[in-house]
Design a protein around this motif. Structure first.
Motif, PDB file in Angstrom:
ATOM      1  N   ASN A 176     -13.740 -34.572  53.305  1.00  0.00           N
ATOM      2  CA  ASN A 176     -13.589 -33.896  52.053  1.00  0.00           C
ATOM      3  C   ASN A 176     -12.979 -32.852  52.088  1.00  0.00           C
ATOM      4  OD1 ASN A 176     -14.126 -32.677  49.443  1.00  0.00           O
ATOM      5  ND2 ASN A 176     -15.650 -31.700  49.973  1.00  0.00           N
ATOM      6  N   GLY A 177     -11.699 -33.405  53.490  1.00  0.00           N
ATOM      7  CA  GLY A 177     -10.459 -32.545  53.385  1.00  0.00           C
ATOM      8  C   GLY A 177      -9.615 -33.583  52.855  1.00  0.00           C
ATOM      9  N   PRO A 178      -9.569 -34.797  53.011  1.00  0.00           N
ATOM     10  CA  PRO A 178      -7.906 -35.689  51.832  1.00  0.00           C
ATOM     11  C   PRO A 178      -8.411 -36.149  50.593  1.00  0.00           C
ATOM     12  CG  PRO A 178      -9.039 -37.050  53.738  1.00  0.00           C
ATOM     13  CD  PRO A 178      -9.136 -35.726  54.000  1.00  0.00           C
ATOM     14  N   CYS A 179      -9.728 -35.947  50.553  1.00  0.00           N
ATOM     15  CA  CYS A 179     -10.580 -36.250  49.502  1.00  0.00           C
ATOM     16  C   CYS A 179     -11.544 -34.818  49.011  1.00  0.00           C
ATOM     17  CB  CYS A 179     -11.975 -36.886  49.886  1.00  0.00           C
ATOM     18  SG  CYS A 179     -12.440 -38.778  50.374  1.00  0.00           S
ATOM     19  N   HIS A 180     -11.098 -35.002  47.441  1.00  0.00           N
ATOM     20  CA  HIS A 180     -12.397 -33.623  46.567  1.00  0.00           C
ATOM     21  C   HIS A 180     -13.285 -34.044  45.976  1.00  0.00           C
ATOM     22  CE1 HIS A 180     -10.584 -30.504  43.956  1.00  0.00           C
ATOM     23  NE2 HIS A 180     -11.798 -30.368  44.348  1.00  0.00           N
ATOM     24  N   PHE A 181     -14.778 -33.469  46.997  1.00  0.00           N
ATOM     25  CA  PHE A 181     -16.019 -34.315  45.812  1.00  0.00           C
ATOM     26  C   PHE A 181     -15.895 -32.337  45.239  1.00  0.00           C
ATOM     27  CE2 PHE A 181     -16.245 -36.722  50.063  1.00  0.00           C
ATOM     28  CZ  PHE A 181     -15.691 -38.047  49.520  1.00  0.00           C
ATOM     29  N   ALA A 182     -15.734 -32.839  43.986  1.00  0.00           N
ATOM     30  CA  ALA A 182     -16.064 -31.429  42.735  1.00  0.00           C
ATOM     31  C   ALA A 182     -17.017 -31.356  42.185  1.00  0.00           C
ATOM     32  CB  ALA A 182     -14.859 -31.169  41.562  1.00  0.00           C
ATOM     33  N   THR A 183     -17.408 -30.086  42.140  1.00  0.00           N
ATOM     34  CA  THR A 183     -18.545 -29.850  41.630  1.00  0.00           C
ATOM     35  C   THR A 183     -18.677 -30.525  40.207  1.00  0.00           C
ATOM     36  OG1 THR A 183     -18.585 -27.742  40.937  1.00  0.00           O
ATOM     37  CG2 THR A 183     -19.702 -27.948  42.889  1.00  0.00           C
ATOM     38  N   ALA A 184     -20.454 -30.642  39.309  1.00  0.00           N
ATOM     39  CA  ALA A 184     -19.617 -31.011  37.339  1.00  0.00           C
ATOM     40  C   ALA A 184     -19.328 -29.165  37.225  1.00  0.00           C
ATOM     41  CB  ALA A 184     -20.598 -30.965  37.330  1.00  0.00           C
ATOM     42  N   GLU A 185     -19.454 -28.386  37.544  1.00  0.00           N
ATOM     43  CA  GLU A 185     -19.156 -26.941  36.138  1.00  0.00           C
ATOM     44  C   GLU A 185     -17.814 -26.677  36.958  1.00  0.00           C
ATOM     45  OE1 GLU A 185     -23.134 -27.275  37.735  1.00  0.00           O
ATOM     46  OE2 GLU A 185     -21.879 -27.109  39.141  1.00  0.00           O
ATOM     47  N   ASP A 186     -17.057 -27.093  37.894  1.00  0.00           N
ATOM     48  CA  ASP A 186     -15.747 -27.471  37.962  1.00  0.00           C
ATOM     49  C   ASP A 186     -14.449 -27.806  37.752  1.00  0.00           C
ATOM     50  OD1 ASP A 186     -16.132 -25.308  39.972  1.00  0.00           O
ATOM     51  OD2 ASP A 186     -15.837 -26.311  41.505  1.00  0.00           O
ATOM     52  N   THR A 187     -15.762 -28.907  37.850  1.00  0.00           N
ATOM     53  CA  THR A 187     -14.553 -30.416  37.474  1.00  0.00           C
ATOM     54  C   THR A 187     -15.169 -30.396  35.666  1.00  0.00           C
ATOM     55  OG1 THR A 187     -14.972 -31.827  37.993  1.00  0.00           O
ATOM     56  CG2 THR A 187     -15.137 -32.801  36.262  1.00  0.00           C
ATOM     57  N   ALA A 188     -15.829 -29.627  34.610  1.00  0.00           N
ATOM     58  CA  ALA A 188     -15.311 -29.155  33.464  1.00  0.00           C
ATOM     59  C   ALA A 188     -14.908 -28.350  33.167  1.00  0.00           C
ATOM     60  CB  ALA A 188     -16.646 -28.552  32.710  1.00  0.00           C
ATOM     61  N   ARG A 189     -14.644 -27.036  33.895  1.00  0.00           N
ATOM     62  CA  ARG A 189     -13.759 -26.162  34.198  1.00  0.00           C
ATOM     63  C   ARG A 189     -12.101 -26.642  33.772  1.00  0.00           C
ATOM     64  NH1 ARG A 189     -11.028 -23.495  37.666  1.00  0.00           N
ATOM     65  NH2 ARG A 189     -12.621 -24.570  38.902  1.00  0.00           N
ATOM     66  N   ARG A 190     -12.161 -27.187  34.769  1.00  0.00           N
ATOM     67  CA  ARG A 190     -11.041 -28.030  34.801  1.00  0.00           C
ATOM     68  C   ARG A 190      -9.875 -28.874  33.120  1.00  0.00           C
ATOM     69  NH1 ARG A 190     -11.985 -28.661  40.707  1.00  0.00           N
ATOM     70  NH2 ARG A 190     -11.138 -26.985  41.780  1.00  0.00           N
ATOM     71  N   LEU A 191     -11.289 -29.942  33.442  1.00  0.00           N
ATOM     72  CA  LEU A 191     -10.189 -31.053  32.024  1.00  0.00           C
ATOM     73  C   LEU A 191     -10.833 -29.620  30.606  1.00  0.00           C
ATOM     74  CD1 LEU A 191     -13.069 -32.869  32.682  1.00  0.00           C
ATOM     75  CD2 LEU A 191     -10.965 -33.907  32.248  1.00  0.00           C
ATOM     76  N   GLU A 192     -11.391 -27.868  30.634  1.00  0.00           N
ATOM     77  CA  GLU A 192     -10.913 -28.153  29.472  1.00  0.00           C
ATOM     78  C   GLU A 192      -9.939 -26.644  29.766  1.00  0.00           C
ATOM     79  OE1 GLU A 192     -13.636 -23.936  27.550  1.00  0.00           O
ATOM     80  OE2 GLU A 192     -13.626 -24.487  29.082  1.00  0.00           O
ATOM     81  N   ALA A 193      -9.516 -26.511  30.895  1.00  0.00           N
ATOM     82  CA  ALA A 193      -8.258 -25.970  30.705  1.00  0.00           C
ATOM     83  C   ALA A 193      -6.294 -26.882  30.727  1.00  0.00           C
ATOM     84  CB  ALA A 193      -7.855 -25.558  32.533  1.00  0.00           C
ATOM     85  N   ALA A 194      -7.258 -28.259  31.246  1.00  0.00           N
ATOM     86  CA  ALA A 194      -5.961 -29.328  31.179  1.00  0.00           C
ATOM     87  C   ALA A 194      -6.237 -29.617  29.109  1.00  0.00           C
ATOM     88  CB  ALA A 194      -6.800 -30.371  31.206  1.00  0.00           C
ATOM     89  N   GLY A 195      -7.160 -29.029  28.270  1.00  0.00           N
ATOM     90  CA  GLY A 195      -7.229 -29.523  27.378  1.00  0.00           C
ATOM     91  C   GLY A 195      -8.291 -29.884  26.220  1.00  0.00           C
ATOM     92  N   PHE A 196      -8.767 -30.965  27.197  1.00  0.00           N
ATOM     93  CA  PHE A 196     -10.005 -31.494  26.987  1.00  0.00           C
ATOM     94  C   PHE A 196     -11.327 -31.120  25.653  1.00  0.00           C
ATOM     95  CE2 PHE A 196      -7.725 -33.959  29.578  1.00  0.00           C
ATOM     96  CZ  PHE A 196      -7.738 -35.049  29.210  1.00  0.00           C
ATOM     97  N   VAL A 197     -11.618 -31.673  24.873  1.00  0.00           N
ATOM     98  CA  VAL A 197     -12.816 -30.984  24.332  1.00  0.00           C
ATOM     99  C   VAL A 197     -13.992 -32.115  24.847  1.00  0.00           C
ATOM    100  CG1 VAL A 197     -11.363 -29.461  22.722  1.00  0.00           C
ATOM    101  CG2 VAL A 197     -11.949 -32.052  22.359  1.00  0.00           C
ATOM    102  N   ASP A 198     -14.971 -31.418  23.944  1.00  0.00           N
ATOM    103  CA  ASP A 198     -16.106 -32.576  23.659  1.00  0.00           C
ATOM    104  C   ASP A 198     -16.874 -32.873  25.145  1.00  0.00           C
ATOM    105  OD1 ASP A 198     -16.628 -32.256  20.950  1.00  0.00           O
ATOM    106  OD2 ASP A 198     -15.388 -34.115  20.843  1.00  0.00           O
ATOM    107  N   ILE A 199     -16.500 -32.889  26.409  1.00  0.00           N
ATOM    108  CA  ILE A 199     -16.909 -32.293  27.704  1.00  0.00           C
ATOM    109  C   ILE A 199     -17.878 -32.851  27.806  1.00  0.00           C
ATOM    110  CG2 ILE A 199     -16.371 -31.381  29.855  1.00  0.00           C
ATOM    111  CD1 ILE A 199     -14.094 -30.014  28.428  1.00  0.00           C
ATOM    112  N   GLU A 200     -18.261 -33.936  29.008  1.00  0.00           N
ATOM    113  CA  GLU A 200     -19.730 -33.899  28.930  1.00  0.00           C
ATOM    114  C   GLU A 200     -19.276 -34.851  30.781  1.00  0.00           C
ATOM    115  OE1 GLU A 200     -22.069 -36.500  27.342  1.00  0.00           O
ATOM    116  OE2 GLU A 200     -22.382 -35.810  25.079  1.00  0.00           O
ATOM    117  N   VAL A 201     -20.097 -33.882  31.816  1.00  0.00           N
ATOM    118  CA  VAL A 201     -20.235 -34.024  33.149  1.00  0.00           C
ATOM    119  C   VAL A 201     -21.089 -33.859  33.752  1.00  0.00           C
ATOM    120  CG1 VAL A 201     -18.752 -33.580  35.537  1.00  0.00           C
ATOM    121  CG2 VAL A 201     -17.723 -33.151  33.433  1.00  0.00           C
ATOM    122  N   ALA A 202     -21.959 -34.880  34.451  1.00  0.00           N
ATOM    123  CA  ALA A 202     -23.309 -34.922  35.017  1.00  0.00           C
ATOM    124  C   ALA A 202     -22.952 -35.144  37.094  1.00  0.00           C
ATOM    125  CB  ALA A 202     -24.133 -35.820  34.480  1.00  0.00           C
TER     126      ALA A 202
END
Length: 265
Positions: A176-202
């Motif tokens: 998890n240095g070269p890789c990025h194992f993100a949380t569901a919460e952080d991923t949902a936040r990043r998708l929303e910041a990029a302009g996405f809607v109807d976001i589902e992450v698990a």
């Protein structure tokens, strides 16, 4: 979804974060759980059959072939950073879908520029290799048409924890240095910041059971440990793989998959 497309300008910027190369032949010969993940993910992607789909991290083309089966009147743009993987993909699909397939070798750490109306982005087991997810999601949002869909899965928080512990035990750097194992919460936040809607992450645990010995060590070497092994002298790599394998409590790769879907408004 579904539009007439022009594929005359499909490029990507360069980046200092260069993609790693893969042993495509060994990779394709292994019993990969990636096949199961691809089939599972594809069942969640709504397609009529005439769309243009961007396959991010297409690898040797196993999932690309499934996509083409779902798109008899559509088109797939298969993107990967590995020359060897894409050579395998071209061999696999050369005689089946040349008129419905565009192949692009690109560094996915850099923004994509695609002169086509992209209806959906599909990605299996790739995005954890890209450290800057904010930039990745902005790049993908930038190529999708309004109403376009993102459907992806990759390694998430807790992925390969047993292997991380084995690496720490022999004083080697974490995945998890070269890789990025993100949380569901952080991923949902990043998708929303990029302009996405109807976001589902698990986050979904999905361990892969292998045969002990040669199969496990080949899998570790080819699929899991590449980012750790690449900086080491070639003479030391087999010993590191064996040391990791013997420290696992059983021949199991403890995958945790981050599954995400989202739409552009």
């Amino acid at each position: 979804m579904g539009r007439t497309v022009s594929l005359g300008n499909v490029t990507a910027d360069s980046s200092s974060l260069q993609p790693r190369e893969w042993d495509a032949t060994t990779y394709d010969a292994l019993p990969l759980p990636h096949e199961r993940w691809g089939r599972r993910l594809l069942t969640t992607l709504p397609l009529r059959g005439n769309e243009t789909v961007l396959d991010i991290g297409a690898g040797t083309g196993r999932d690309t072939a499934l996509l083409l089966d779902r798109l008899p009147d559509g088109h797939v743009i298969a993107v990967d950073g590995s020359t060897a993987m894409l050579a395998r993909l071209r061999d696999r699909l050369a005689d089946t879908a040349a008129d419905r397939l565009t192949v692009l070798e690109a560094n996915l750490n850099a923004p994509l520029h695609i002169d086509a109306d992209i209806d959906a982005v599909f990605s299996v087991a790739t995005l954890h290799w890209l450290p800057d997810h904010d930039a990745v999601f902005r790049s993908l949002a930038g190529v999708l048409r309004p109403g376009g869909i993102l459907c992806a899965e990759w390694g998430g928080a807790g992925n390969l924890a047993g292997i991380e512990a084995a690496l720490a035990d022999i004083d080697l750097p974490a995945l998890n240095g070269p890789c990025h194992f993100a949380t569901a919460e952080d991923t949902a936040r990043r998708l929303e910041a990029a302009g996405f809607v109807d976001i589902e992450v698990a986050l979904v645990p999905d361990p892969a059971h292998l045969e002990p010995g040669a199969q496990l060590e080949s899998f570790l070497s080819t699929v899991v440990l590449g980012a750790v092994l690449d900086p080491l002298p070639e003479s030391e790599r087999a010993g590191v793989v064996h040391a990791v394998a013997t420290r696992l409590p059983e021949p199991v790769i403890d995958y945790v998959r981050l599954q995400a879907s989202a739409r552009l408004p």
